[in-house]
Design a protein around this motif. Structure first.
Motif, PDB file in Angstrom:
ATOM      1  N   PHE A   1       0.550  -0.883   0.297  1.00  0.00           N
ATOM      2  CA  PHE A   1      -0.341  -0.283   0.012  1.00  0.00           C
ATOM      3  C   PHE A   1       0.849   1.133  -0.100  1.00  0.00           C
ATOM      4  O   PHE A   1       0.567   1.988   0.035  1.00  0.00           O
ATOM      5  CB  PHE A   1      -1.161   0.118   0.795  1.00  0.00           C
ATOM      6  N   ILE A   2       1.714   1.642   0.308  1.00  0.00           N
ATOM      7  CA  ILE A   2       3.082   2.434  -0.457  1.00  0.00           C
ATOM      8  C   ILE A   2       3.194   2.931  -1.629  1.00  0.00           C
ATOM      9  O   ILE A   2       3.958   1.805  -2.590  1.00  0.00           O
ATOM     10  CB  ILE A   2       4.102   2.042   0.439  1.00  0.00           C
ATOM     11  N   PRO A   3       3.136   4.013  -2.011  1.00  0.00           N
ATOM     12  CA  PRO A   3       3.735   4.545  -3.713  1.00  0.00           C
ATOM     13  C   PRO A   3       5.001   3.630  -3.650  1.00  0.00           C
ATOM     14  O   PRO A   3       5.976   3.615  -2.061  1.00  0.00           O
ATOM     15  CB  PRO A   3       2.969   5.012  -3.557  1.00  0.00           C
ATOM     16  N   ASP A   4       5.235   3.290  -4.875  1.00  0.00           N
ATOM     17  CA  ASP A   4       6.540   3.226  -5.326  1.00  0.00           C
ATOM     18  C   ASP A   4       7.046   4.289  -5.641  1.00  0.00           C
ATOM     19  O   ASP A   4       8.221   4.754  -6.986  1.00  0.00           O
ATOM     20  CB  ASP A   4       6.131   2.093  -6.742  1.00  0.00           C
ATOM     21  N   GLU A   5       7.304   5.253  -4.801  1.00  0.00           N
ATOM     22  CA  GLU A   5       7.786   6.765  -5.285  1.00  0.00           C
ATOM     23  C   GLU A   5       8.713   7.043  -3.693  1.00  0.00           C
ATOM     24  O   GLU A   5       8.033   6.658  -3.118  1.00  0.00           O
ATOM     25  CB  GLU A   5       6.721   7.803  -5.486  1.00  0.00           C
ATOM     26  N   PRO A   6       9.309   8.369  -3.740  1.00  0.00           N
ATOM     27  CA  PRO A   6      10.318   8.398  -2.932  1.00  0.00           C
ATOM     28  C   PRO A   6       9.274  10.106  -2.150  1.00  0.00           C
ATOM     29  O   PRO A   6       8.687  10.721  -3.288  1.00  0.00           O
ATOM     30  CB  PRO A   6      11.071   9.184  -3.709  1.00  0.00           C
ATOM     31  N   PRO A   7       9.431  10.046  -0.559  1.00  0.00           N
ATOM     32  CA  PRO A   7      10.196   9.735   0.183  1.00  0.00           C
ATOM     33  C   PRO A   7       9.047   7.820   0.558  1.00  0.00           C
ATOM     34  O   PRO A   7      10.199   7.572   1.525  1.00  0.00           O
ATOM     35  CB  PRO A   7      10.320  10.721   1.086  1.00  0.00           C
ATOM     36  N   GLY A   8       8.088   7.698   0.197  1.00  0.00           N
ATOM     37  CA  GLY A   8       7.341   7.066   1.263  1.00  0.00           C
ATOM     38  C   GLY A   8       8.220   5.948   0.595  1.00  0.00           C
ATOM     39  O   GLY A   8       8.489   5.153   1.972  1.00  0.00           O
ATOM     40  N   LYS A   9       9.189   5.192  -0.061  1.00  0.00           N
ATOM     41  CA  LYS A   9       9.350   3.545  -0.407  1.00  0.00           C
ATOM     42  C   LYS A   9      10.399   3.849   0.217  1.00  0.00           C
ATOM     43  O   LYS A   9      11.414   2.699   0.282  1.00  0.00           O
ATOM     44  CB  LYS A   9       9.547   3.364  -1.919  1.00  0.00           C
ATOM     45  N   ILE A  10      11.155   4.911   0.989  1.00  0.00           N
ATOM     46  CA  ILE A  10      12.134   5.387   1.132  1.00  0.00           C
ATOM     47  C   ILE A  10      12.424   4.755   3.175  1.00  0.00           C
ATOM     48  O   ILE A  10      13.240   4.111   4.205  1.00  0.00           O
ATOM     49  CB  ILE A  10      13.290   6.151   1.301  1.00  0.00           C
ATOM     50  N   GLU A  11      10.970   5.529   3.342  1.00  0.00           N
ATOM     51  CA  GLU A  11      10.245   5.505   4.989  1.00  0.00           C
ATOM     52  C   GLU A  11       9.459   3.785   4.850  1.00  0.00           C
ATOM     53  O   GLU A  11       9.048   4.476   4.886  1.00  0.00           O
ATOM     54  CB  GLU A  11       9.683   6.852   4.965  1.00  0.00           C
TER      55      GLU A  11
END
Ligand SMILES: Cc1ncc(COP(=O)(O)O)c(C=O)c1O
Length: 425
Positions: free
Chosen positions: A255-265
């Motif tokens: 459910f976390i989009p494959d986009e920064p910053p979410g994909k790093i956090e």
């Protein structure tokens, strides 16, 4: 706080700034000379952490006011850190626990993408956090090439050039040694790495409190840093070029989009400490405005200019501290490791590793501790560097590390204790 009126000679207001740090006030005569392991925080940072915990200590992503306030705090902090390091986009900034876990996250993702380019260049000067994380990729097919330090305690570009080839995937190097204080010419290293088609990751943890950071001027690909060295609470942040972060196969839940910053956090990070990081940047910005003779409070538009001004002033002040510290160490017969020439003061920060002839480092630090001066002994989390310096890893060296709230008077007190120790030995 207005520190100087416009047009007067700028003097660095260390004493006035100390008044803003409750820990320095409460500790009385104790001298904080172990800042490389973590710095103190100003009142404004404490206030921001408290306000967060009192007013909106809830999970982000909800549709009620307190939760939306958390989202706003994180967004503001991302903008602030982006301004502080001159990132083109705030989404390139990620928050987390510390620098080591960010290097681990990036290295694991890079490990998954290794093909013919499978060589990682690591250095003899770096903290283990930026060495062991990479060496752990051996099982994923990585090969390692060592960028050796020269006898002056520095990494030289002439030594990097022949290590690079079409097999080099990444150069992992520090901006500044947490042991020797030497600053690396990271722009030159980035140019060489890029010319070979490789990337460069910078560990800016030790440099962070000492000078202006600028990911665009460094032309790096990734940069990791720790807030707790830059007058904020324990937390870390990292930056990466948007397109590179977008491609990295990091761990993330569906459910976390494959986009920064979410994909790093991955998971929840410590929001109150992110609020503290934001406040620390505003503390530095306020210092910059005051030193520039500007009135009013910093805002998001002036943040880059104000913080850069502050960090340049800190750099200049700290060069004076380095000169004074080197002089005191020499006067008392200490062996200084790394840059030991006043003419090269601009190539270092006021972090010195030293040993007193005939005395174990722990005897030096214990004696200083009894005199109410906090420094550190040991391997400084750089055991390979210790071996390279020819000192036993178990005992290591003594390290004294200053930041902008330290003073010449404190250095003189440190010198007096060293002198007494030498006389008694
Ligand atoms: C140069 C350097 N790199 C990395 C680290 C590790 O940082 P963190 O504790 O944020 O993982 C440190 C910690 O002292 C350091 O000085």
């Amino acid at each position: 706080m207005t520190i100087r009126a416009a047009g007067t000679t700028p003097t660095f207001p260390a004493e006035a700034l100390r008044a803003q740090f409750p820990a320095l006030q409460r500790a009385g005569s104790f001298v904080f000379f172990d800042n490389a392991a973590g710095a103190q925080v100003p009142q404004s940072v404490l206030d921001a952490v408290n306000a967060h915990l009192i007013d909106h200590n809830v999970q982000r992503g909800g549709r009620y006011a307190q939760s939306m306030a958390v989202d706003a705090t994180i967004a503001r902090a991302r903008e602030s850190v982006a301004a502080f390091i001159n990132a083109p986009r705030p989404e390139e900034v990620a928050f987390g626990m510390n620098a080591t876990s960010f290097i681990r996250t990036i290295s694991l993702a890079i490990g998954l993408t290794l093909e013919a380019r499978n060589e990682i260049i690591v250095t003899e000067l770096d903290h283990a956090a930026n060495v062991e994380t990479w060496l752990a990729l051996e099982r994923m097919g990585a090969k390692f090439v060592w960028w050796k330090m020269r006898a002056d305690g520095c990494l030289h570009m002439d030594d990097l050039q022949p290590l690079l080839s079409s097999r080099t995937r990444l150069v992992a190097c520090t901006l500044t040694s947490n042991a020797l204080g030497s600053i690396v010419d990271v722009r030159a290293a980035a140019d060489l790495a890029h010319a070979a088609g490789a990337e460069i990751l910078l560990d800016s943890v030790h440099y962070g409190p000492h000078g202006p950071m600028d990911v665009q001027a460094f032309d790096c690909d990734y940069l990791v840093c720790s807030g707790y060295k830059i007058f904020a609470p324990h937390m870390g942040f990292m930056w990466g070029r948007y397109e590179l972060l977008k491609r990295l196969p990091t761990f993330r839940e569906d459910f976390i989009p494959d986009e920064p910053p979410g994909k790093i956090e991955a998971g929840t990070f410590v929001y109150e400490n992110v609020a503290g990081m934001d406040a620390a940047i505003y503390y530095l910005a306020q210092l910059g405005r005051s030193l520039a003779g500007l009135g009013g409070a910093p805002d998001s538009r002036s943040l880059r200019t104000d913080t850069r001004f502050a960090m340049q002033a800190i750099q200049a002040y700290e060069q004076g501290l380095s000169l004074e510290l080197a002089c005191v160490l020499r006067e008392h017969g200490a062996q200084i490791y790394g840059i030991d020439s006043d003419a090269r003061v601009a190539e270092r920060v006021p972090t010195f590793c030293f040993n007193m002839p005939g005395l174990a480092p722990r005897v030096v630090t214990e004696t200083l501790a009894r005199a109410n001066i906090g420094i550190r002994d040991g391997h400084m989390y750089a055991p390979r560097l210790m071996r390279r310096l020819g000192v036993p890893v178990e005992s290591g060296v003594a390290r004294v590390s200053l930041v902008h709230y330290n003073t010449r008077a404190e250095i003189q007190r440190f010198g007096t204790v060293l002198g007494e120790l030498r006389a008694a030995s």
